[in-house]
Design a protein around this motif. Structure first.
Motif, PDB file in Angstrom:
ATOM      1  N   PRO A 140     -19.210   5.100   8.279  1.00  0.00           N
ATOM      2  CA  PRO A 140     -18.307   6.221   7.960  1.00  0.00           C
ATOM      3  C   PRO A 140     -17.837   6.968   9.197  1.00  0.00           C
ATOM      4  O   PRO A 140     -16.668   7.359   9.284  1.00  0.00           O
ATOM      5  N   PHE A 141     -18.724   7.181  10.158  1.00  0.00           N
ATOM      6  CA  PHE A 141     -18.361   7.878  11.391  1.00  0.00           C
ATOM      7  C   PHE A 141     -17.358   7.051  12.199  1.00  0.00           C
ATOM      8  O   PHE A 141     -16.406   7.597  12.761  1.00  0.00           O
ATOM      9  N   PHE A 142     -17.585   5.742  12.251  1.00  0.00           N
ATOM     10  CA  PHE A 142     -16.684   4.865  13.008  1.00  0.00           C
ATOM     11  C   PHE A 142     -15.302   4.818  12.363  1.00  0.00           C
ATOM     12  O   PHE A 142     -14.280   4.821  13.062  1.00  0.00           O
ATOM     13  N   THR A 143     -15.253   4.774  11.036  1.00  0.00           N
ATOM     14  CA  THR A 143     -13.973   4.730  10.333  1.00  0.00           C
ATOM     15  C   THR A 143     -13.145   5.971  10.623  1.00  0.00           C
ATOM     16  O   THR A 143     -11.943   5.886  10.913  1.00  0.00           O
ATOM     17  N   LEU A 147      -2.513  -0.253   7.944  1.00  0.00           N
ATOM     18  CA  LEU A 147      -3.089  -1.567   8.238  1.00  0.00           C
ATOM     19  C   LEU A 147      -4.546  -1.448   8.661  1.00  0.00           C
ATOM     20  O   LEU A 147      -5.389  -2.282   8.283  1.00  0.00           O
ATOM     21  N   LEU A 148      -4.855  -0.417   9.426  1.00  0.00           N
ATOM     22  CA  LEU A 148      -6.243  -0.204   9.837  1.00  0.00           C
ATOM     23  C   LEU A 148      -7.128   0.102   8.630  1.00  0.00           C
ATOM     24  O   LEU A 148      -8.260  -0.397   8.537  1.00  0.00           O
ATOM     25  N   GLN A 149      -6.637   0.904   7.708  1.00  0.00           N
ATOM     26  CA  GLN A 149      -7.398   1.216   6.504  1.00  0.00           C
ATOM     27  C   GLN A 149      -7.621  -0.032   5.654  1.00  0.00           C
ATOM     28  O   GLN A 149      -8.713  -0.232   5.103  1.00  0.00           O
ATOM     29  N   ILE A 150      -6.603  -0.882   5.535  1.00  0.00           N
ATOM     30  CA  ILE A 150      -6.762  -2.145   4.802  1.00  0.00           C
ATOM     31  C   ILE A 150      -7.795  -3.034   5.478  1.00  0.00           C
ATOM     32  O   ILE A 150      -8.641  -3.665   4.823  1.00  0.00           O
ATOM     33  N   LEU A 151      -7.754  -3.092   6.816  1.00  0.00           N
ATOM     34  CA  LEU A 151      -8.732  -3.885   7.566  1.00  0.00           C
ATOM     35  C   LEU A 151     -10.143  -3.389   7.325  1.00  0.00           C
ATOM     36  O   LEU A 151     -11.082  -4.184   7.144  1.00  0.00           O
ATOM     37  N   PHE A 152     -10.332  -2.082   7.279  1.00  0.00           N
ATOM     38  CA  PHE A 152     -11.664  -1.523   7.018  1.00  0.00           C
ATOM     39  C   PHE A 152     -12.135  -1.864   5.610  1.00  0.00           C
ATOM     40  O   PHE A 152     -13.317  -2.159   5.399  1.00  0.00           O
ATOM     41  N   ARG A 153     -11.221  -1.822   4.633  1.00  0.00           N
ATOM     42  CA  ARG A 153     -11.609  -2.171   3.259  1.00  0.00           C
ATOM     43  C   ARG A 153     -12.011  -3.635   3.163  1.00  0.00           C
ATOM     44  O   ARG A 153     -12.995  -3.966   2.497  1.00  0.00           O
ATOM     45  N   TRP A 154     -11.275  -4.525   3.818  1.00  0.00           N
ATOM     46  CA  TRP A 154     -11.633  -5.945   3.821  1.00  0.00           C
ATOM     47  C   TRP A 154     -12.976  -6.161   4.509  1.00  0.00           C
ATOM     48  O   TRP A 154     -13.801  -6.953   4.036  1.00  0.00           O
ATOM     49  N   THR A 155     -13.183  -5.476   5.620  1.00  0.00           N
ATOM     50  CA  THR A 155     -14.444  -5.623   6.346  1.00  0.00           C
ATOM     51  C   THR A 155     -15.615  -5.129   5.507  1.00  0.00           C
ATOM     52  O   THR A 155     -16.669  -5.772   5.456  1.00  0.00           O
TER      53      THR A 155
END
Length: 281
Positions: free
Chosen positions: A194-197, A257-265
């Motif tokens: 969460p902190f990294f996101t 795009l970054l938020q989508i990448l975090f959700r996929w990860t």
């Protein structure tokens, strides 16, 4: 008996809650009417000002965008700006995360780097840009400035995430003698995530603005900031607003795009955790 029957009838009645009226637009498109209102306000301001030199109309800006979009130079400019800024962003993410791990584990490193990070946070970004113009080439100035903008945010948030790792989970990991890889995957990563996101999302927006500002002052070849500066020099207000709109839209798209990448990860690691949990690895 009559009173009892009336009470049963009252209790058996279904409570009908008021239903919300369906909206005309889904949630993902609810911003369109708001955008139309702001464009109308912009048009009204254009009518009030009455001078194209001071404020261009929405129609003029749209025409300028279409005129620029059919040129190869526009796409090269956009691509090079994205590459420079994202290079600094990725470098800041990597170095900031590694520095956070080292400073949490080694106290004297934290004491050594803390004044430097505090100085970077307190120094105006324009000062770093001017100094960087003396030290390095124009292309590297943008990467360096974005790196300086991202580094303190990532370092601070990742360090906080490591320090706030649940001590009871760490004790449990010792009891079960988890290997380092399993400890990082099962305990540290969920705590830091969460902190990294938050750090990555925040630093992406700030780094993007700092990178464009660095391009305005350093004026590297094929840069959005350079086009903004040229528009200001030649008093092309419509072009200035058009490239400003491009900068804003790109910033929003990169963040999405970054938020989508975090959700996929997150989904990937959850599936990996469930798979390893079932197999007992």
């Amino acid at each position: 008996m009559v009173g009892w029957n009336q009470r049963n009838k009252t209790e058996n009645k279904q409570v009908v809650l008021p239903q919300r009226k369906p909206t005309c637009l889904p949630g993902s498109l609810s911003w369109i009417p708001i955008l139309i209102v702001w464009i109308f306000i912009w048009q009204c301001a254009y009518w009030v000002v009455g001078k194209d030199l001071l404020l261009a109309s929405p129609l003029q800006v749209i025409r300028t965008l279409f005129r620029e979009a059919v040129q190869l130079e526009f796409w090269l400019t956009t691509a090079y700006s994205i590459l420079r800024i994202q290079a600094g962003f990725i470098l800041g993410i990597i170095i900031g995360s590694l520095l956070a791990v080292l400073t949490v584990r080694i106290i004297w490193l934290d004491r050594f780097f803390h004044p430097l990070i505090s100085t970077i946070r307190a120094t105006p970004i324009a000062s770093f840009i001017i100094l960087a113009l003396v030290w390095m080439t124009h292309d590297r100035v943008v990467v360096f400035i974005v790196f300086l903008m991202v580094l303190p945010i990532v370092w601070g948030n990742v360090s906080e995430g490591i320090r706030k790792t649940d001590s009871q989970l760490l004790e449990m990991a010792k009891v079960f003698r988890l290997r380092k890889r399993e400890l990082i995957r099962a305990v540290y990563l969920p705590s830091i995530a969460p902190f990294f996101t938050v750090a990555a999302t925040t630093s992406l927006g700030l780094g993007w603005k700092a990178g464009i500002a660095a391009e305005v002052l350093s004026r590297p070849s094929f840069s959005l900031g350079g086009r903004l500066y040229d528009s200001k020099i030649y008093l092309e207000t419509a072009e200035l607003l058009a490239y400003t709109a491009v900068v804003i839209v790109l910033s929003i798209l990169l963040e999405r795009l970054l938020q989508i990448l975090f959700r996929w990860t997150e989904r990937y690691f959850r599936m990996q955790w469930m798979t390893h949990g079932k197999t007992g690895d």
